[in-house]
Write a protein that holds these residues in place. Structure first.
Motif, PDB file in Angstrom:
ATOM      1  N   SER A   1       8.363  -9.830  -6.610  1.00 16.91           N
ATOM      2  CA  SER A   1       7.819 -10.270  -5.321  1.00 16.91           C
ATOM      3  C   SER A   1       6.477  -9.592  -5.050  1.00 16.91           C
ATOM      4  CB  SER A   1       8.802 -10.005  -4.186  1.00 16.91           C
ATOM      5  OG  SER A   1       8.957  -8.638  -3.957  1.00 16.91           O
ATOM      6  N   GLU A   2       6.311  -8.346  -5.495  1.00 13.83           N
ATOM      7  CA  GLU A   2       5.022  -7.667  -5.342  1.00 13.83           C
ATOM      8  C   GLU A   2       3.949  -8.330  -6.202  1.00 13.83           C
ATOM      9  OE1 GLU A   2       4.043  -5.134  -3.289  1.00 13.83           O
ATOM     10  OE2 GLU A   2       5.982  -5.468  -2.336  1.00 13.83           O
TER      11      GLU A   2
ATOM     12  N   LEU B   1       3.876 -11.507  -7.050  1.00 13.85           N
ATOM     13  CA  LEU B   1       3.525 -12.756  -6.366  1.00 13.85           C
ATOM     14  C   LEU B   1       2.631 -12.502  -5.161  1.00 13.85           C
ATOM     15  CD1 LEU B   1       6.939 -14.651  -6.482  1.00 13.85           C
ATOM     16  CD2 LEU B   1       4.918 -15.012  -7.915  1.00 13.85           C
ATOM     17  N   ARG B   2       2.908 -11.456  -4.412  1.00 16.71           N
ATOM     18  CA  ARG B   2       2.107 -11.152  -3.247  1.00 16.71           C
ATOM     19  C   ARG B   2       0.679 -10.793  -3.639  1.00 16.71           C
ATOM     20  NH1 ARG B   2       3.692  -6.695   1.201  1.00 16.71           N
ATOM     21  NH2 ARG B   2       3.435  -5.361  -0.594  1.00 16.71           N
ATOM     22  N   GLU B   3       0.515 -10.054  -4.730  1.00 11.47           N
ATOM     23  CA  GLU B   3      -0.822  -9.705  -5.217  1.00 11.47           C
ATOM     24  C   GLU B   3      -1.601 -10.955  -5.606  1.00 11.47           C
ATOM     25  OE1 GLU B   3      -2.776  -6.862  -5.845  1.00 11.47           O
ATOM     26  OE2 GLU B   3      -1.411  -5.971  -4.381  1.00 11.47           O
ATOM     27  N   LYS B   4      -0.936 -11.919  -6.198  1.00  5.94           N
ATOM     28  CA  LYS B   4      -1.594 -13.166  -6.610  1.00  5.94           C
ATOM     29  C   LYS B   4      -2.069 -13.973  -5.417  1.00  5.94           C
ATOM     30  CE  LYS B   4       0.557 -13.851 -11.082  1.00  5.94           C
ATOM     31  NZ  LYS B   4       1.348 -14.746 -11.918  1.00  5.94           N
ATOM     32  N   GLU B   5      -1.357 -13.873  -4.299  1.00  6.74           N
ATOM     33  CA  GLU B   5      -1.725 -14.623  -3.089  1.00  6.74           C
ATOM     34  C   GLU B   5      -2.962 -14.045  -2.420  1.00  6.74           C
ATOM     35  OE1 GLU B   5       1.693 -14.682  -0.584  1.00  6.74           O
ATOM     36  OE2 GLU B   5       2.702 -16.215  -1.762  1.00  6.74           O
ATOM     37  N   GLU B   6      -3.207 -12.765  -2.584  1.00  7.26           N
ATOM     38  CA  GLU B   6      -4.335 -12.113  -1.896  1.00  7.26           C
ATOM     39  C   GLU B   6      -5.644 -12.364  -2.544  1.00  7.26           C
ATOM     40  OE1 GLU B   6      -3.318  -8.010  -1.457  1.00  7.26           O
ATOM     41  OE2 GLU B   6      -1.701  -8.450  -0.092  1.00  7.26           O
TER      42      GLU B   6
END
Length: 63
Positions: free
Chosen positions: A55-56, A58-63
């Motif tokens: 999940s971390e 994925l979150r990095e990819k969104e930023e």
């Protein structure tokens, strides 16, 4: 090594140490101790950190 495989239309996370502890001479926290323990699939102590780490990512990819 932890692995994720798809089997029977379900995902399984394997290579997880079945038990861990630090209560006697054999269970001393060494690498050899952990490598000697049985490996299982979908054990919560291994699955949860795997999901949290992903999940971390994925979150990095969104930023």
């Amino acid at each position: 090594m932890i692995s994720a495989v798809k089997r029977d239309n379900r995902y399984y996370i394997g290579g997880i140490c079945q038990v861990a502890g630090l209560d006697n001479e054999k269970r001393d926290g060494s690498k050899s101790y952990y490598y000697s323990e049985a490996k299982v699939e979908n054990e919560v102590n291994g699955v949860a950190p795997f999901i949290m780490a992903y999940s971390e990512i994925l979150r990095e990819k969104e930023e």
